[in-house]
Design a protein around this motif. Structure first.
Motif, PDB file in Angstrom:
ATOM      1  N   LEU A 339       0.589  -1.124  -0.230  1.00 28.20           N
ATOM      2  CA  LEU A 339      -0.046  -0.234   0.015  1.00 28.20           C
ATOM      3  C   LEU A 339       0.781   1.272   0.008  1.00 28.20           C
ATOM      4  O   LEU A 339       0.520   2.314  -0.699  1.00 28.20           O
ATOM      5  CB  LEU A 339      -0.935   0.089   1.368  1.00 28.20           C
ATOM      6  N   GLY A 343       0.923   4.426  -2.867  1.00 26.60           N
ATOM      7  CA  GLY A 343       0.380   5.803  -2.127  1.00 26.60           C
ATOM      8  C   GLY A 343       0.829   6.993  -2.871  1.00 26.60           C
ATOM      9  O   GLY A 343       1.770   6.832  -3.801  1.00 26.60           O
ATOM     10  N   ARG A 421     -14.614   7.487  -6.600  1.00 29.07           N
ATOM     11  CA  ARG A 421     -14.388   8.573  -6.169  1.00 29.07           C
ATOM     12  C   ARG A 421     -15.759   9.557  -6.595  1.00 29.07           C
ATOM     13  O   ARG A 421     -15.932  10.547  -5.905  1.00 29.07           O
ATOM     14  CB  ARG A 421     -13.272   9.261  -6.672  1.00 29.07           C
ATOM     15  N   ASN A 426     -13.831   8.922  -0.506  1.00 25.81           N
ATOM     16  CA  ASN A 426     -12.379   9.486  -0.497  1.00 25.81           C
ATOM     17  C   ASN A 426     -11.507   8.404  -0.967  1.00 25.81           C
ATOM     18  O   ASN A 426     -11.848   7.092  -0.910  1.00 25.81           O
ATOM     19  CB  ASN A 426     -11.983  10.092   0.739  1.00 25.81           C
ATOM     20  N   ARG A 427     -10.314   8.853  -1.065  1.00 28.62           N
ATOM     21  CA  ARG A 427      -9.274   7.721  -1.743  1.00 28.62           C
ATOM     22  C   ARG A 427      -9.003   6.429  -0.656  1.00 28.62           C
ATOM     23  O   ARG A 427      -9.054   5.399  -1.288  1.00 28.62           O
ATOM     24  CB  ARG A 427      -7.884   8.295  -1.671  1.00 28.62           C
ATOM     25  N   ARG A 428      -9.037   6.799   0.661  1.00 21.37           N
ATOM     26  CA  ARG A 428      -8.899   5.681   1.628  1.00 21.37           C
ATOM     27  C   ARG A 428     -10.269   4.838   1.756  1.00 21.37           C
ATOM     28  O   ARG A 428     -10.192   3.490   1.499  1.00 21.37           O
ATOM     29  CB  ARG A 428      -8.672   6.104   2.984  1.00 21.37           C
ATOM     30  N   GLN A 429     -11.299   5.314   1.664  1.00 20.18           N
ATOM     31  CA  GLN A 429     -12.563   4.540   1.350  1.00 20.18           C
ATOM     32  C   GLN A 429     -12.468   3.797   0.197  1.00 20.18           C
ATOM     33  O   GLN A 429     -12.857   2.439  -0.007  1.00 20.18           O
ATOM     34  CB  GLN A 429     -13.649   5.492   1.579  1.00 20.18           C
ATOM     35  N   SER A 430     -12.234   4.477  -1.039  1.00 18.20           N
ATOM     36  CA  SER A 430     -12.288   3.790  -2.379  1.00 18.20           C
ATOM     37  C   SER A 430     -11.292   2.590  -2.247  1.00 18.20           C
ATOM     38  O   SER A 430     -11.587   1.562  -2.616  1.00 18.20           O
ATOM     39  CB  SER A 430     -12.016   4.638  -3.335  1.00 18.20           C
ATOM     40  N   MET A 431     -10.234   2.731  -1.724  1.00 16.23           N
ATOM     41  CA  MET A 431      -9.141   1.667  -1.725  1.00 16.23           C
ATOM     42  C   MET A 431      -9.813   0.382  -0.959  1.00 16.23           C
ATOM     43  O   MET A 431      -9.709  -0.637  -1.137  1.00 16.23           O
ATOM     44  CB  MET A 431      -7.879   2.401  -1.267  1.00 16.23           C
ATOM     45  N   ALA A 432     -10.226   0.602   0.241  1.00 19.72           N
ATOM     46  CA  ALA A 432     -10.854  -0.031   1.390  1.00 19.72           C
ATOM     47  C   ALA A 432     -12.018  -1.038   0.715  1.00 19.72           C
ATOM     48  O   ALA A 432     -11.939  -2.116   1.045  1.00 19.72           O
ATOM     49  CB  ALA A 432     -10.827   0.106   2.580  1.00 19.72           C
TER      50      ALA A 432
END
Length: 514
Positions: A339, A343, A421, A426-432
């Motif tokens: 990750l 990043g 998005r 957000n980016r963190r939520q999208s990744m998770a």
């Protein structure tokens, strides 16, 4: 689920049966071709003239054999070269390591082994020996700054180290119960000394000339016990083979002793008094290579399997345990650094790049030695061998898993991130919630493959004395000299263990990612 289990069991059974058939055929061939113990054939020294023989020897067993300016030198090397010159044959020296040299001899890759090898009844069941060329003795040494260990009585509850297959190992194990210490065996002399200096063992048992030579070269040890006479060294050939070469070696050795050249060679390494002592000790000694009681009761392949399985199962347990512990740590490291690698922060991404480059670009053994021998000398405290092993495997595999994770994330369609998005994540939520679930499906086959690789890589830890499966096998064939059959057993155990673990991992994969 039930159909998965049935299919796997059927496939595993077919593979296992195939492997066992190969083992059975090989073992039958070994039994059919194994030489029976018999009175040694009398050879003709003259028959060796003009021939070339391959000599197997240890890598480092100073002062008997060691490298100097790229050339093997030492007592053993000078003796065999002088004998070859007197008898008129040529030699090719192969520095293999003690156990590897015996394996090469058993498989006829070399003709004779000269490596400070003690003559014992157990070994005479498998090899024919020359007449003794050196009388051995055992001593104990400790770290130069250790004033606590002064005798065997001070070893209670401690760990000592010895070289696999050596007289020192035999002596240490014979007296372990009497003095209450534990013996760890390793394959290299240098590894023994590093274990003592790093505090992972309090003392080393070894042959007196080897210890004395090492101390004289400032190896960081000191000798604390007197010499205990313990057997003689001889040069070994396969049982019933190379009788002419053995006769030539005995004849050449006799000439060296008579002419005084033997004493001159020994004096170069042990001094004049040591040389005179050796001449007196071995003059007139003759090796009897006839049948021994050990040879008469030698068990077959199935008997060997029954004798070996308890020790091999201990090794398998250690192998699986260190693999599971290391894999969990490696998986955490792999996900974290993977990750970090994808990043947006360049510094964090750079740290991940450096970690991956270092551990993918260096051999596992370097880190095993560093964590077990180097770190203790830096911090002044010993490191548990399980900790050193887990750090070695997890940090190495973590680097590969980081790249697997990075590749899996980057393999997900970039439109998935854009879509997430656009929905307000957000980016963190999208990744998770969007990217990682898809990436895990992509990465799983490679992750399972890395688990299999880690199981096999754990065998490298035998170099630091970790008691995994191959280490246990090494201890077995160092005693019974049945290398091929023991390794066949190990191969079957590895095959079954890896097949079952792969099956379990695939079931998890299907359940999680369906």
């Amino acid at each position: 689920m039930i159909s998965d289990i049935k299919t796997l069991l059927r496939n595993t059974w077919v593979r296992l049966c195939t492997m066992l058939m190969i083992v059975a055929v090989t073992a039958t061939g070994l039994a059919a071709t194994a030489p029976a113990a018999h009175a040694a054939e009398v050879g003709d020294p003259a028959a060796t003239k003009g021939k070339t023989y391959k000599i197997g020897t240890d890598t480092t067993f100073a002062p008997f054999e060691y490298q100097e300016k790229g050339r093997m030198v030492g007592i053993d090397m000078e003796l065999i070269r002088s004998i070859a010159k007197k008898e008129g044959f040529k030699i090719e020296i192969q520095s293999l390591g003690f156990n590897a040299a015996l394996q090469a001899l058993s498989s006829n890759q070399v003709d004779v082994v000269i490596a400070g090898m003690s003559i014992t009844d157990e070994r005479k069941a498998t090899y024919d020996f020359s007449n003794p060329y050196f009388q051995s003795g055992i001593q104990m040494a400790v770290a130069a700054n250790n004033d606590d260990i002064k005798s065997y009585k001070d070893l209670k509850g401690r760990t000592v180290v010895a070289k696999t297959g050596s007289e020192g190992e035999t002596y240490a194990k014979e007296h372990a119960k009497e003095y209450g210490y534990t013996v760890t065996s390793v394959d290299q002399s240098s590894t023994m000394y590093e274990m003592v200096k790093s505090g992972n063992a309090v003392a080393v048992f070894d042959d007196y000339p080897v210890l004395a030579y090492g101390v004289s070269q400032n190896n960081g040890l000191k000798i604390v016990t007197p010499k205990v006479p313990h057997g003689e060294y001889g040069m070994a050939v396969n049982k019933g083979r190379n009788a002419d070469l053995l006769a030539a070696i005995d004849d050449g050795l006799s000439q060296l002793i008579s002419s005084g050249e033997y004493e001159t060679i020994i004096a170069k390494y042990l001094g004049a008094d040591g040389a005179k002592e050796q001449v007196k000790a071995i003059s007139g000694m003759v090796t009897d290579n006839g049948a021994t009681e050990t040879a008469k009761v030698k068990v077959g392949f199935l008997g060997l399997a029954r004798q070996s399985l308890p020790a091999l199962m201990i090794g398998l347990k250690n192998t699986l345990l260190i693999t599971v512990i290391s894999f969990v740590i490696a998986l955490i490291l792999g996900v974290a650094f993977g990750l970090m690698r994808v990043g947006e922060n360049r510094i964090v991404s750079g740290i991940s790049k450096v970690y991956v480059a270092i551990f993918r670009g260096t051999p596992i053994l370097v880190w095993a030695f560093f964590f077990y021998f180097g770190v203790p000398q830096l911090i002044g405290h010993s490191v548990n061998i399980w900790v050193a092993g887990a750090l070695t495997l997890s940090l190495n595999s973590g680097a590969y898993l980081a790249e697997i994770v990075r590749g899996a994330i980057q393999a997900v369609d970039p439109g998935q991130m854009e879509g997430a998005r656009s929905l307000g994540l957000n980016r963190r939520q999208s990744m998770a919630r969007v990217i990682l679930p898809q990436a895990s499906k992509i990465a799983m086959p490679s992750v399972i493959n890395q688990l299999v690789i880690m199981i096999k890589d754990s065998s490298l830890l035998l170099a630091i004395g970790f008691g995994e499966l191959l280490y246990q096998a090494q201890q077995l064939y160092a005693a019974n000299f049945r290398v091929t059959e023991t390794l066949l057993l190990v191969g079957v155990i590895y095959f079954v263990a890896i097949t079952i673990l792969t099956w379990l991992a695939n079931i998890v994969d299907r359940k999680v990612n369906r």
